[in-house]
Design a protein around this motif. Structure first.
Motif, short mmCIF file in Angstrom:
data_model
loop_
_atom_site.label_atom_id
_atom_site.label_comp_id
_atom_site.label_asym_id
_atom_site.label_seq_id
_atom_site.Cartn_x
_atom_site.Cartn_y
_atom_site.Cartn_z
N VAL A 64 15.68 25.39 19.34
CA VAL A 64 16.12 24.00 19.40
C VAL A 64 14.95 23.02 19.63
N CYS A 65 14.13 23.29 20.63
CA CYS A 65 13.15 22.28 21.05
C CYS A 65 11.86 22.34 20.25
N ALA A 66 11.50 23.54 19.74
CA ALA A 66 10.18 23.74 19.17
C ALA A 66 9.94 22.92 17.90
N SER A 67 11.03 22.43 17.28
CA SER A 67 10.80 21.65 16.06
C SER A 67 10.19 20.29 16.40
N CYS A 68 10.27 19.86 17.65
CA CYS A 68 9.68 18.58 18.05
C CYS A 68 8.65 18.69 19.18
N HIS A 69 8.83 19.66 20.08
CA HIS A 69 7.97 19.74 21.27
C HIS A 69 7.06 20.95 21.24
N GLY A 70 5.79 20.76 21.60
CA GLY A 70 4.86 21.87 21.74
C GLY A 70 4.84 22.38 23.17
N ALA A 147 5.89 17.48 35.91
CA ALA A 147 5.43 16.11 35.64
C ALA A 147 6.46 15.06 36.05
N ARG A 148 7.69 15.47 36.30
CA ARG A 148 8.75 14.52 36.66
C ARG A 148 9.26 14.83 38.07
N ASP A 149 9.68 13.77 38.80
CA ASP A 149 10.31 13.99 40.10
C ASP A 149 11.55 14.85 39.90
N ASP A 153 15.90 19.66 37.94
CA ASP A 153 17.20 18.96 37.94
C ASP A 153 17.19 17.82 36.92
N TYR A 154 16.04 17.13 36.83
CA TYR A 154 15.95 16.00 35.90
C TYR A 154 16.09 16.46 34.45
N VAL A 155 15.34 17.48 34.07
CA VAL A 155 15.39 17.92 32.67
C VAL A 155 16.78 18.46 32.34
N ILE A 194 16.91 6.51 24.87
CA ILE A 194 15.91 7.55 24.61
C ILE A 194 15.79 7.83 23.12
N SER A 195 14.55 8.12 22.69
CA SER A 195 14.30 8.41 21.27
C SER A 195 14.64 9.84 20.88
N MET A 196 15.01 10.66 21.87
CA MET A 196 15.43 12.03 21.54
C MET A 196 16.94 12.06 21.40
N PRO A 197 17.44 12.40 20.21
CA PRO A 197 18.90 12.51 20.08
C PRO A 197 19.43 13.66 20.93
N GLN A 198 20.73 13.66 21.20
CA GLN A 198 21.34 14.79 21.93
C GLN A 198 21.04 16.09 21.20
N GLN A 199 20.69 17.14 21.96
CA GLN A 199 20.28 18.40 21.35
C GLN A 199 21.28 19.53 21.54
N LEU A 200 21.91 19.56 22.71
CA LEU A 200 22.68 20.75 23.06
C LEU A 200 24.17 20.55 22.79
C1 HEC Z 1 14.33 15.98 16.99
C2 HEC Z 1 13.22 16.07 17.89
C3 HEC Z 1 13.46 16.59 19.28
C4 HEC Z 1 14.03 17.80 19.66
C5 HEC Z 1 14.58 18.89 18.76
C6 HEC Z 1 13.94 17.85 21.10
N1 HEC Z 1 13.35 16.73 21.59
FE1 HEC Z 1 12.93 16.29 23.51
N2 HEC Z 1 12.10 14.52 22.98
C7 HEC Z 1 12.00 14.04 21.69
C8 HEC Z 1 11.41 12.73 21.71
C9 HEC Z 1 11.12 11.88 20.50
C10 HEC Z 1 11.13 12.43 23.05
C11 HEC Z 1 10.54 11.14 23.62
C12 HEC Z 1 11.70 10.28 24.07
C13 HEC Z 1 11.33 8.87 24.45
O1 HEC Z 1 10.22 8.65 24.92
O2 HEC Z 1 12.19 7.96 24.25
C14 HEC Z 1 11.58 13.58 23.82
C15 HEC Z 1 11.48 13.67 25.20
C16 HEC Z 1 11.84 14.78 25.93
C17 HEC Z 1 11.64 14.93 27.37
C18 HEC Z 1 10.93 13.93 28.27
C19 HEC Z 1 11.84 12.88 28.85
C20 HEC Z 1 11.05 11.95 29.73
O3 HEC Z 1 11.40 11.81 30.91
O4 HEC Z 1 10.06 11.38 29.25
C21 HEC Z 1 12.12 16.15 27.71
C22 HEC Z 1 12.14 16.76 29.10
C23 HEC Z 1 12.63 16.78 26.52
N3 HEC Z 1 12.45 15.93 25.46
C24 HEC Z 1 13.18 18.04 26.48
C25 HEC Z 1 13.65 18.65 25.32
C26 HEC Z 1 14.23 19.98 25.31
C27 HEC Z 1 14.37 20.89 26.53
C28 HEC Z 1 14.58 20.22 24.03
C29 HEC Z 1 15.27 21.45 23.48
C30 HEC Z 1 16.50 21.84 24.12
C31 HEC Z 1 14.21 19.06 23.24
N4 HEC Z 1 13.65 18.13 24.06
C32 HEC Z 1 14.40 18.93 21.87
C33 HEC Z 1 12.41 14.70 20.54
C34 HEC Z 1 13.04 15.93 20.51
#
Ligand code: HEC
Length: 267
Positions: A64-70, A147-149, A153-155, A194-200
Motif C-alpha cells: 500500500v505505502c511503498a508506491s508513494c513513500h520510501g 519524528a512526530r509527537d 498513536d498519531y500515525v 492532507i494531500s494523502m488520500p485515504q489508503q486503508l
Molecule cells: C498515493 C500516494 C500515497 C500513498 C499510497 C500513501 N501515502 Fe502517506 N502521504 C502521501 C503524501 C502526498 C503525504 C504528504 C501529505 C501532506 O503533506 O499533505 C503523505 C504523508 C504521510 C504521513 C505524514 C503525515 C504528517 O504528519 O506529515 C504519514 C505518516 C503517511 N503518509 C503514512 C502512510 C502510510 C502508513 C501509508 C500506507 C498505509 C501511506 N502513507 C500511503 C502520499 C501517500
C-alpha cells in the motif's frame, strides 16, 4: 547516606518511567476526536515486537505505502530482523526491479534487487514525487514514528482519521474552513487538509498469514513495522533497562541495610 538512598529510589523511578513508554496521552488540542491509543506490543517495561505482526506490517507497507513513500536507510537485508529467512529476504529483494549501471556501453539497465540494495524508493526525485502528489512530497517513513509527537498513536490515528465531509466541530472552530481540491479531510493532520488520500479500505489486500485485513488491523500492523524500522534495537534497550532497574533496586537495598548497620548504635 539518606541522600544516596533517595538518589537510588529516584533513579529506579526514572528508569521505570523511561521504559514505560507512551502512558500519558495529550488531549487532541482541538474540538475533534482525541488520538486513538491501541495497545502496542512495544509499549511498556516488557515491550517487544511480534514477528508475525512485523511481517504483516511489511506486507501493508509494500502493498500500500511503498508506491508513494520510501524507507530511507533501510536495505533488503534488514528485513531479516522481521524473522524472514535468508532465502525469503533474497526472494523479496528479487521481486523488485531496480536501475543500475552504466554498463560497458554506458547505458543504464534494470536488474532484480539483491539483499544488499537499499529498499526501492518510489520516485527518482522530489520534483517527480511532488508532481504525482498534488505538490506535496510523501515523506520518508523510516523514522516517522519518532519524528512526530506520540508517533505510533498519531500515525495509526492518521491512517484511520479520514472523513467524507467536514465535521461540525471544525466549522465551530473556523466557519470558513473548506478542503482544497485534491486534498482530503483528516481529523488528525495539522490543518486537517492532507494531500494523502485515504489508503486503508477493507479488502485492498490480503495477508499471507490469513489474518483479516481490516483497516484497523492494517493500521496497527504497519505502524508496528514502522516503529521497528525507526527503532529496531528496542528490545535490546528494554533488556538493558530492566537489568539497570534490578541493579538499582538491589543497590538501594544494600545501601539501606548499610545505613541501618551504621546508625544502629546511634539511637
Ligand atoms: C498515493 C500516494 C500515497 C500513498 C499510497 C500513501 N501515502 Fe502517506 N502521504 C502521501 C503524501 C502526498 C503525504 C504528504 C501529505 C501532506 O503533506 O499533505 C503523505 C504523508 C504521510 C504521513 C505524514 C503525515 C504528517 O504528519 O506529515 C504519514 C505518516 C503517511 N503518509 C503514512 C502512510 C502510510 C502508513 C501509508 C500506507 C498505509 C501511506 N502513507 C500511503 C502520499 C501517500
Amino acid at each position: 547516606m539518606k541522600t544516596l538512598i533517595r538518589i537510588g529510589t529516584a533513579a529506579i523511578l526514572a528508569t521505570g518511567l523511561s521504559l514505560g513508554g507512551t502512558a500519558a496521552q495529550a488531549a487532541g488540542g482541538h474540538g475533534g476526536p482525541e488520538l486513538k491509543h491501541p495497545s502496542w506490543t512495544f509499549d511498556g517495561l516488557f515491550g517487544h515486537y511480534n514477528e508475525d505482526q512485523l511481517k504483516r506490517g511489511w506486507e501493508v507497507y509494500s502493498n500500500v505505502c511503498a508506491s508513494c513513500h520510501g524507507l530511507e536507510y533501510m536495505h533488503y537485508r534488514n528485513l531479516k530482523g522481521l524473522g524472514y529467512t535468508e532465502d525469503e529476504v533474497e526472494a523479496i529483494a528479487a521481486s523488485f526491479e531496480i536501475e543500475d549501471g552504466p554498463d560497458e556501453w554506458g547505458e543504464m539497465f534494470t536488474r532484480p534487487a539483491t539483499v544488499v540494495d537499499p529498499i526501492k524508493e518510489p520516485y527518482e526525485n522530489d520534483a517527480l514525487a511532488k508532481l504525482a502528489n498534488g505538490g506535496a512530497v510523501p515523506p520518508n517513513l523510516s523514522v516517522m514514528t519518532r519524528a512526530r509527537d506520540h508517533g505510533p498513536d498519531y500515525v495509526y490515528s492518521l491512517m484511520l482519521g479520514y472523513e467524507a465531509g467536514v465535521p461540525e466541530w471544525v466549522h465551530e472552530e473556523d466557519p470558513e474552513f473548506s478542503v482544497p481540491p485534491g486534498k482530503s479531510f483528516n481529523n488528525y493532520f495539522p490543518g486537517y487538509a492532507i494531500s494523502m488520500p485515504q489508503q486503508l479500505f477493507p479488502g485492498i489486500m490480503e495477508y499471507s498469514d490469513g489474518t483479516e485485513a481490516t483497516p484497523e488491523q492494517m493500521a496497527k500492523d504497519v505502524v508496528t513495522f514502522l516503529q521497528w524500522a525507526a527503532e529496531p534495537e528496542l528490545e535490546k534497550r528494554k533488556d538493558l533497562g530492566r537489568y539497570v532497574l534490578v541493579f538499582l533496586i538491589v543497590f538501594t537495598g544494600v545501601l539501606y541495610a548499610y545505613k541501618r548497620e551504621i546508625w544502629k548504635n546511634a539511637h
